[in-house]
Design a protein around this motif. Sequence first.
Motif, PDB file in Angstrom:
ATOM      1  N   LYS A  37      45.072  52.600  35.337  1.00  0.00           N
ATOM      2  CA  LYS A  37      45.145  54.029  35.064  1.00  0.00           C
ATOM      3  C   LYS A  37      44.356  54.803  36.106  1.00  0.00           C
ATOM      4  O   LYS A  37      44.935  55.436  36.973  1.00  0.00           O
ATOM      5  CB  LYS A  37      44.617  54.325  33.656  1.00  0.00           C
ATOM      6  N   LYS A  68      51.396  50.036  34.752  1.00  0.00           N
ATOM      7  CA  LYS A  68      51.665  50.417  33.371  1.00  0.00           C
ATOM      8  C   LYS A  68      51.501  49.220  32.433  1.00  0.00           C
ATOM      9  O   LYS A  68      50.872  49.321  31.375  1.00  0.00           O
ATOM     10  CB  LYS A  68      53.081  50.991  33.266  1.00  0.00           C
ATOM     11  N   ARG A  71      47.841  48.248  32.122  1.00  0.00           N
ATOM     12  CA  ARG A  71      47.171  49.206  31.243  1.00  0.00           C
ATOM     13  C   ARG A  71      47.429  48.859  29.774  1.00  0.00           C
ATOM     14  O   ARG A  71      46.518  48.884  28.944  1.00  0.00           O
ATOM     15  CB  ARG A  71      47.693  50.605  31.573  1.00  0.00           C
ATOM     16  N   LYS A  72      48.669  48.493  29.438  1.00  0.00           N
ATOM     17  CA  LYS A  72      49.014  48.128  28.068  1.00  0.00           C
ATOM     18  C   LYS A  72      48.268  46.875  27.620  1.00  0.00           C
ATOM     19  O   LYS A  72      47.765  46.803  26.499  1.00  0.00           O
ATOM     20  CB  LYS A  72      50.520  47.910  27.935  1.00  0.00           C
TER      21      LYS A  72
END
Length: 80
Positions: A37, A68, A71-72
């Motif tokens: 992020k 992405k 980050r998850k």
Amino acid sequence: MEYAIGSVVKSLKGHDKNELFVIVKYNAPFVWLVDGKHRRKHNPKKKNVKHIAITKTNIPEFDSLSNKTLRKKLNLQKKQ
């Protein structure tokens, strides 16, 4: 302590205190960290090893993950 590439660590000091990161490079006494992020894979954060704590989690396939997805995965670790 073993600072392995792909290990999930927690920041202990600085403006990013208590945030989770993944180690992308290790060269004593520093590690380079990404979170997907604020610190993306193309711009890792350099941090002294004194200011991080290693968790028991490892993400060995992080090289092939997008920012992405990384980050998850880190958000899932925060909830555990």
